[in-house]
Design an enzyme around this catalytic site. Structure first.
Site, PDB file in Angstrom:
ATOM      1  N   ALA A  37       0.864  -1.182   0.000  1.00 10.49           N
ATOM      2  CA  ALA A  37       0.000   0.000   0.000  1.00 10.49           C
ATOM      3  C   ALA A  37       0.898   1.228   0.000  1.00 10.49           C
ATOM      4  O   ALA A  37       2.111   1.137   0.200  1.00 10.49           O
ATOM      5  CB  ALA A  37      -0.917   0.006   1.215  1.00 10.49           C
ATOM      6  N   LYS A  38       0.308   2.378  -0.233  1.00  9.92           N
ATOM      7  CA  LYS A  38       1.045   3.637  -0.157  1.00  9.92           C
ATOM      8  C   LYS A  38       0.039   4.759   0.011  1.00  9.92           C
ATOM      9  O   LYS A  38      -1.126   4.636  -0.371  1.00  9.92           O
ATOM     10  CB  LYS A  38       1.874   3.881  -1.429  1.00  9.92           C
ATOM     11  CG  LYS A  38       3.118   4.707  -1.201  1.00  9.92           C
ATOM     12  CD  LYS A  38       4.185   3.913  -0.455  1.00  9.92           C
ATOM     13  CE  LYS A  38       5.480   4.692  -0.355  1.00  9.92           C
ATOM     14  NZ  LYS A  38       6.544   3.854   0.249  1.00  9.92           N
TER      15      LYS A  38
END
Length: 370
Positions: free
Chosen positions: A59-60
């Protein structure tokens, strides 16, 4: 804002894959954040976690903002509002943010507090990179650099290079570059050049790294340090040395300069410092490139340790953290090296091949629902 006005910021949180566990990835505050960038970085995190064989997906997150232009209270209010907007998307079993460009332990503390206040109790596992006083992990500060050192040590052995006495140049003097230069110096390497965003220092016989660190700490820049020659960031990349560690910006080694790089090993402390075209040029010239998904994975590995400690509410000593980091990093390096030799390919292709294979295997084993 502090003057009473209201300003609207745009932020993103992207989850790429959760086949192997909850998603994990940093939050960056930068004026140039884009949705496409955050999406690409979230995929990068999937492969990085899979290669390290830790139970996370990728994720980011990011907010389009210059954090240096905000007052501390403005930054805090913006962070708490961003957390409130994504509060249903994050959590210790769902998605665990961490620091990235423009964010730090202070920002993680605000996210932790905002999430916990909404849940009604402290949730230590919601973010990593927290201050030690509220559930951070010992060893987290230098984890990325220490992981890079362990990977470098393995690569040096494969290339019959003794790090004690080897020459090294480090571009970037932020968290990763600064700590890597220090750790290399402590291992006996001759660090001949370092640089920050304003330029660098070069001493053919080696820099006194503790002195350079003290100067940087006192003055906020490397400029003006008198016991070495000034050097530009572009020049540093072309110095003759055993190890070159680009730990700052992406795409600094590209088609224009890759043919002039004179290092034996390039260790990617930053994300994406070598372009695909440059990769091919370096590979053809026999330069060993240690890819970012392997070389700078130490940060997410110790983030995993912090998450585990937070869930257990039992914290480890620093030597335990470093020993466990060594185990995981060495295993990932050896598996990547064996894959490289088996398929006669580059370290990067070997690393991605292993990572994609692990995510595909998890997806296949889990099957499709319903």
């Amino acid at each position: 804002m502090n003057d009473g006005n209201t300003k609207v910021f745009t932020g993103y949180r992207v989850t790429h894959n959760v086949a192997r566990g909850p998603s994990k990835g940093g939050i960056r505050y930068h004026p140039d954040v884009t949705l496409d960038e955050v999406k690409a970085l979230s995929m990068w995190m999937t492969w990085k976690c899979a290669l390290a064989n830790i139970p996370f997906g990728g994720a980011k997150g990011g907010v389009i903002v210059n954090p240096k232009a905000l007052a501390p209270r403005e930054l805090e209010r913006m962070t708490r509002r961003f957390t409130s907007e994504i509060i249903n998307e994050i959590g210790p079993e769902k998605d665990i943010p961490a620091p990235d460009v423009g964010t730090d332990s202070r920002v993680m503390a605000w996210i932790f507090d905002t999430y916990s206040m909404n849940k009604g109790h402290s949730v230590l596992g919601v973010v990593t990179g927290k201050p030690l006083a509220i559930g951070g992990s010992l060893g987290r500060e230098e984890a990325t650099a220490r992981g890079a050192l362990y990977v470098l040590r393995g690569a040096a052995r494969k290339r019959n290079l003794d790090l004690n006495g080897a020459t090294a140049a480090v571009q970037g003097f932020g968290n990763v570059g600064r700590n890597l230069a220090r750790l290399l110096h402590e291992k006996g390497a001759v660090v001949i050049a370092v640089s920050d965003s304003n330029g660098g220092l070069h001493a053919p016989n080696g820099l006194d790294i503790p002195s350079v660190l003290a100067w940087k700490s006192e003055h906020g820049t490397l400029a003006g340090y008198s016991s070495a020659d000034a050097i530009g960031n572009d020049e540093l990349l072309l110095l003759e040395c055993d190890v070159l560690a680009p730990c700052a910006l992406e795409q600094v080694i590209n088609a224009d300069n890759a043919g002039h790089v004179r290092a034996r090993i390039v260790c990617e402390g930053a994300n994406g410092p070598v372009t695909p075209t440059a990769d091919e040029i370096l590979e053809d010239r026999g330069v060993l490139v240690l890819p970012d998904v392997l070389a700078n994975a130490g940060g997410v590995v110790v983030s995993y340790f912090e998450w585990v400690q937070g869930l257990q509410e039992y914290f480890w000593k620093e030597y335990e953290v470093n020993a466990k980091l060594n185990d995981i990093t060495v295993r990932a390096f050896e598996e990547t090296w064996q894959t490289r030799e088996r398929y006669s390919t580059s370290m990067r292709v070997a690393a991605y091949g292993l990572a994609v294979q692990r995510v595909a295997e998890a997806t296949t084993i889990r099957g499709l629902y319903p």
